[in-house]
Design a protein around this motif. Structure first.
Motif, mmCIF file in Angstrom:
data_model
loop_
_atom_site.group_PDB
_atom_site.id
_atom_site.type_symbol
_atom_site.label_atom_id
_atom_site.label_comp_id
_atom_site.label_asym_id
_atom_site.label_seq_id
_atom_site.Cartn_x
_atom_site.Cartn_y
_atom_site.Cartn_z
ATOM 1 N N PHE A 1 60.931 6.324 15.526
ATOM 2 C CA PHE A 1 61.720 6.173 14.302
ATOM 3 C C PHE A 1 60.902 6.601 13.076
ATOM 4 O O PHE A 1 61.408 7.274 12.174
ATOM 5 N N GLY A 2 59.633 6.189 13.052
ATOM 6 C CA GLY A 2 58.773 6.561 11.933
ATOM 7 C C GLY A 2 58.570 8.060 11.839
ATOM 8 O O GLY A 2 58.618 8.644 10.747
ATOM 9 N N ILE A 3 58.364 8.710 12.999
ATOM 10 C CA ILE A 3 58.183 10.159 13.018
ATOM 11 C C ILE A 3 59.448 10.858 12.538
ATOM 12 O O ILE A 3 59.392 11.823 11.747
ATOM 13 N N GLY A 4 60.608 10.401 12.991
ATOM 14 C CA GLY A 4 61.859 11.019 12.565
ATOM 15 C C GLY A 4 62.066 10.932 11.067
ATOM 16 O O GLY A 4 62.412 11.922 10.409
ATOM 17 N N GLY A 5 61.839 9.739 10.492
ATOM 18 C CA GLY A 5 61.990 9.574 9.046
ATOM 19 C C GLY A 5 60.965 10.367 8.271
ATOM 20 O O GLY A 5 61.280 10.974 7.237
ATOM 21 N N LEU A 6 59.728 10.380 8.764
ATOM 22 C CA LEU A 6 58.659 11.111 8.088
ATOM 23 C C LEU A 6 58.932 12.610 8.081
ATOM 24 O O LEU A 6 58.843 13.267 7.030
ATOM 25 N N PHE A 7 59.262 13.171 9.248
ATOM 26 C CA PHE A 7 59.505 14.610 9.326
ATOM 27 C C PHE A 7 60.684 15.021 8.446
ATOM 28 O O PHE A 7 60.645 16.062 7.785
ATOM 29 N N PHE A 8 61.724 14.197 8.423
ATOM 30 C CA PHE A 8 62.862 14.521 7.568
ATOM 31 C C PHE A 8 62.473 14.458 6.096
ATOM 32 O O PHE A 8 62.845 15.340 5.306
ATOM 33 N N GLY A 9 61.721 13.433 5.702
ATOM 34 C CA GLY A 9 61.291 13.328 4.314
ATOM 35 C C GLY A 9 60.435 14.510 3.890
ATOM 36 O O GLY A 9 60.629 15.072 2.805
#
Length: 962
Positions: free
Chosen positions: A470-478
């Motif tokens: 979840f953290g990777i998904g949010g980070l990459f999108f940001g």
């Protein structure tokens, strides 16, 4: 017979501190003597600038003081020649002697940094002579080149001197204070220059002048600190005969190693290695290629629903990123880890997609490249998770690759020259990009990858893989949605004229600087970067960006940029130590969901379930930060165990870190230079100023992708220039989303054509965009979102232009779609009332979706709005219309689009200084072209078959009116 030598007699000896004092005194004398003489002889002339004079401006700038006036310029040049050594006896000058003594003081065996710093000192001295003796009046371009080169070289000189300082606490303290003051002064300096140049604020240039003089004082004072170090030298002049016996061995500074207790000093105090530097550059270029391919995927996917006017099926290619799910298979995982070179070379196929003219094949090549790249980088992080220094290098390369992508787009005005939508005809550097990518892959994959027991022994159980995903998904999108272009968040906070916040150039460099600062913070203080305190700061930045405009919103944007870059280090480090198929496979799937989410909020009228998330960018931002919060939670729960399990490689890690930071520093300097070169000149000239004629046009540019999937801004520029358009309304122009590549065509057009630009409602306003380009100053502009209860939002710009001394209102508007008649009725009433609210001369450049003389047309063209149709006899219209009032209209034409977009160009000519006739039969009377003066005619270039597919059509010729 061998030569005879003798020691000779000492003729003169003196302390090395006199070199420092001589340099300081003569340098200050050069500037202060010019200031005094200038104020005594030409005070009112040197405080005068292009907008104001005394008493609004009462203190002269440095350039005005030392510029062209005699005799102050002569005072300055005489003393600066003595200081900088711009005479033939350069080595006898204080400046060159100071640089030479500093090198002798700091040089050590097998170390390159002192040579580099000395080279920067020499370069600064030469460029100082350049901007001193070539004034802006002599040659403005070369003066600017020398000046920006001097300022850019000051950063490595300052940091290098601090890093190499001998063990003298007093000198080190002064250098830090003065260096910090110098670079800190640059911020208000730029601010007040923009207040003067852009906002034309009275008195701003005087404040700017004080900061400019402060830079001079701090710069000279910084070098004056060498007086505290040079007392170790005694310079001796002897009367001898014979040749030198050779260079004496340089004395190493044994005390400097004590400074290595400070972590930052440890990073830069290593023996310099060109091999390690090339390795770092290769890794970072691989990161740049990854981001170039990922950011291009949305553009080539978007082409298909754009031309199909709905879901095409090719949108499934957005799922190319989830290839790390393949790492769940042990055999696949082992093969991928053992063969990084094969995988990365295969991923470079996307860089060759520009050779394929078929859009479908080009899309699949890019999709394959993105899929392979995501798999390769995920495997690289996973395989290096047990080797701290190697993992940090891979993460640094990937993040700096993103920053490099932003810098390249900053230089190319938001386009990436190696995208598959670029080629030679529209500014592409695809061939060079591919060659460099091959070399980078071959270089970076020389080392044998971690395999076997070493890979199996790496910690894989710490913390939750699900939370990390979840953290990777949010980070990459940001990172992708907000930081893949330096102007994205600037356009979030843009609200029109007068300018009350940042502009894309030069303030894009601020975004890039914040990104670099964030990475440095994440590397040097990883524990703080993963903390809840820092996460809270990042959330505050996100809230400010979402809720506020102008500078307040931009400060939030910079805070968020720092956070996202810093948090990348601990979040990716944590995810690398877990199951890669979950952390990166599921992570990219979450990223894809967020990409679709942020498209759905604006495309709600065309996608299933769209109305549920209509206009909720705030939900997108909230989801992004909550996802990153999950990653922070997972990272904190596993960080202590991971630290114990990893071998302590801090010294090696810091040594490798230095080379990545060198490249990061070079990219920051490059962004500053680009910002300087791209600073708006605001000296734009209309095409027919002598006749007081201006040409206004409207064009729906279809998101700057032509029929063949090529970026179309070069072709658009050419036809706008050839049609001699002074005012241009652009529709479907908001490209600041992942699916459109986070681009801004208006930046390129405005700078290449020499025009003011209003981007219109920003990407957080949920429209397809409208923009205004103008050769004339935009005095004021407001953005409107017209009533749209059912369909897509209708954006509008209401701008007031100063056209040949007369205020003219220009409206740019994109109506809703045919499927939503109630929306269009409400929008018609809103815009008609808005146009009717002004009595000034006005023009509407619009997309109305109505037939002439029917329905809503009769509200737009009515007493309610006060507007007239530019040509009431033009029956063949449905979308684009030009309306006007209180202006003398002299011509109207329709020009075919070629293959650039799906909509023609409509243009009208207007005369300032003449009133329109109120009688319709007189107002609409037409005349023949031969009766129209040459300066009032449309270009002949587009007659007949025209040029490049552009020609006058429908009427086959322009129409002119009496």
């Amino acid at each position: 017979m061998p030569p005879k030598f003798r020691d000779g007699d000492v003729v003169l000896s003196f302390s090395g501190t006199w070199i420092s004092w001589a340099h300081t005194i003569v340098a200050y004398t050069a500037f202060i003597s010019a200031l005094i003489v200038g104020c005594l002889l030409h005070y009112h002339k040197i405080v005068q600038n292009e907008y104001y004079g005394y008493p609004q401006e009462w203190f002269p700038s440095v350039s005005a003081t030392i510029g062209d006036r005699y005799p102050e310029r002569s005072f300055f040049m005489v003393f600066i020649a003595i200081t900088s050594g711009t005479t033939p006896e350069i080595m006898g000058s204080p400046r060159f002697a100071l640089v030479a003594l500093w090198y002798l003081l700091t040089a050590r065996p097998n170390t390159t940094l002192p040579k580099f710093v000395a080279g920067m000192g020499l370069f600064r001295t030469l460029t100082c002579g350049g901007w001193t003796y070539v004034t802006s009046t002599d040659d403005h371009d070369w003066h600017d080149i020398f000046m920006i080169s001097y300022l850019v070289a000051t950063l490595p000189w300052t940091l290098g001197c601090i890093a190499l300082s001998p063990n003298n606490a007093k000198a080190v303290k002064y250098r830090k204070y003065l260096g910090g003051a110098f670079f800190g002064t640059l911020v208000p300096l730029v601010y007040f220059f923009i207040q003067h140049k852009v906002h034309q604020v009275a008195g701003a240039y005087t404040i700017y002048a004080f900061f400019e003089w402060a830079l001079i004082l701090f710069d000279v004072a910084f070098d004056a600190v060498t007086a505290l170090d040079f007392d170790t030298f005694e310079l001796v002049v002897k009367d001898v005969k014979g040749s030198s016996k050779g260079k004496n061995k340089l004395v190493a500074d044994a005390v400097l190693e004590k400074e290595e207790k400070i972590q930052a000093a440890q990073v830069f105090n290593q023996t310099f290695s060109w091999s390690d530097t090339i390795d770092a550059v290769a890794d970072i270029y691989n990161g740049f290629v990854f981001w170039s391919m990922l950011t291009s995927l949305g553009v080539v996917v978007w082409y298909f629903p754009l031309w199909h006017m709905g879901i095409s099926g090719y949108e499934a290619l957005v799922m190319s990123t989830i290839s790390p799910f393949l790492l769940s298979n042990r055999s696949v995982r082992s093969w991928v880890v053992r063969n990084p070179r094969t995988l990365q070379l295969a991923a470079l196929s996307g860089l060759l997609a520009y050779n394929v003219t078929n859009p479908v094949l080009r899309l699949f090549m890019v999709g394959f490249a993105v899929s392979t790249n995501c798999l390769a980088w995920s495997a690289a992080w996973y395989s290096e998770a047990g080797q701290r220094s190697h993992l940090e290098s891979k993460i640094s390369a990937w993040i700096i690759g993103l920053l490099m992508s932003s810098v390249v787009k900053f230089a190319f005005k938001t386009n990436n020259p190696i995208w598959p939508t670029s080629h030679a005809a529209n500014g592409g550097w695809n061939g060079l990009g591919f060659i460099l990518a091959v070399l980078a892959v071959l270089r970076s994959t020389r080392r044998k990858p971690t395999v076997g027991k070493a890979l199996a022994s790496q910690g894989r159980q710490e913390g939750s893989s699900l939370l990390a995903a979840f953290g990777i998904g949010g980070l990459f999108f940001g990172l992708h949605s907000l930081l893949s272009d330096s102007s994205t968040m600037i356009l979030w906070v843009w609200e029109g004229y007068p300018i009350r916040g940042p502009i894309s150039a030069p303030h894009g460099a601020w975004t890039i600087a914040a990104m670099g600062a964030g990475l440095v913070l994440g590397l040097f203080n990883e524990s703080f970067a993963r903390s809840w305190t820092f996460y809270g700061i990042g959330c505050i930045g996100a809230a400010f960006l979402t809720l506020y405009s102008h500078w307040k919103g931009f400060y939030g944007a910079l805070t968020l940029a720092v956070y996202l870059m810093a948090a990348s280090v601990p979040l990716i480090s944590s995810a690398a130590g877990k199951r890669p198929a979950i952390t990166f496979g599921l992570g990219f799937l979450v990223y894809n969901f967020m990409v679709l989410f942020h498209v759905w909020v604006v495309a709600y009228a065309f996608v299933p379930g769209g109305p549920l998330v209509r206009e909720h960018t705030d939900w997108v931002m909230l989801s992004t930060m909550l996802l990153i919060g999950c990653g922070v939670f997972g990272s904190l729960s596993s960080s202590s165990a991971a630290q114990k399990k990893r071998p302590d490689a801090s010294l090696n890690s810091r040594k490798k870190r230095a080379y990545y930071l060198y490249v990061l520093g070079a990219l920051q300097l490059l962004s500053i230079s680009i910002a300087y070169l791209r600073f708006p000149t605001y000296d734009y000239v209309p095409y027919h100023k002598d006749e007081k004629i201006f040409t206004a046009g409207i064009w729906t540019i279809h998101f700057s992708l032509d029929n063949d999937m090529w970026s179309s801004e070069y072709r658009m520029r050419d036809v706008i220039k050839e049609l001699e358009m002074d005012v241009v309304g652009l529709l479907e122009s908001d490209l600041q989303r992942i699916i459109m590549g986070n681009r801004d065509t208006t930046q390129f057009l405005a700078e290449d054509l020499g025009m003011y630009v209003d981007y219109g409602p920003g990407p957080n306003k949920h429209t397809w965009g409208c923009a205004l380009l103008s050769k004339f100053p935009i005095i004021n502009s407001t953005h409107h979102l017209l009533p749209s209860p059912v369909g897509e939002l209708a954006p509008a710009i209401h701008a007031t232009l100063d056209i040949y001394g007369e205020l003219v209102d220009v409206f740019v508007f994109h109506s809703g779609q045919e499927e939503d008649p109630e929306d269009r009725r409400l929008q018609t009433e809103y815009l008609s009332d808005l146009m009717g609210s002004t009595t000034r001369p006005s023009i509407l450049l619009s997309y109305l979706v109505t037939k002439p003389w029917e329905g809503n047309y009769n509200t737009y063209v009515s007493e309610r709005s006060g507007m007239h149709d530019i040509d009431p006899t033009d029956w063949d219209r449905w979308c684009e219309y030009i309306l006007y009032k209180n202006l003398k209209r002299t011509g109207y034409a329709r020009v075919s689009r070629s293959t650039i977009t799906d909509t023609e160009i409509q243009v009208g000519k207007f005369q300032i200084g003449e009133k329109e006739d109120p009688a319709p039969n007189v107002r609409n009377a037409r005349v023949k072209e031969k009766d129209v003066p040459m300066g009032k005619r449309f270009p002949d270039l587009f007659k007949g078959e025209g040029v490049r597919g552009h020609n006058y059509h429908v009427f086959d010729e322009p129409r002119y009116f009496a």
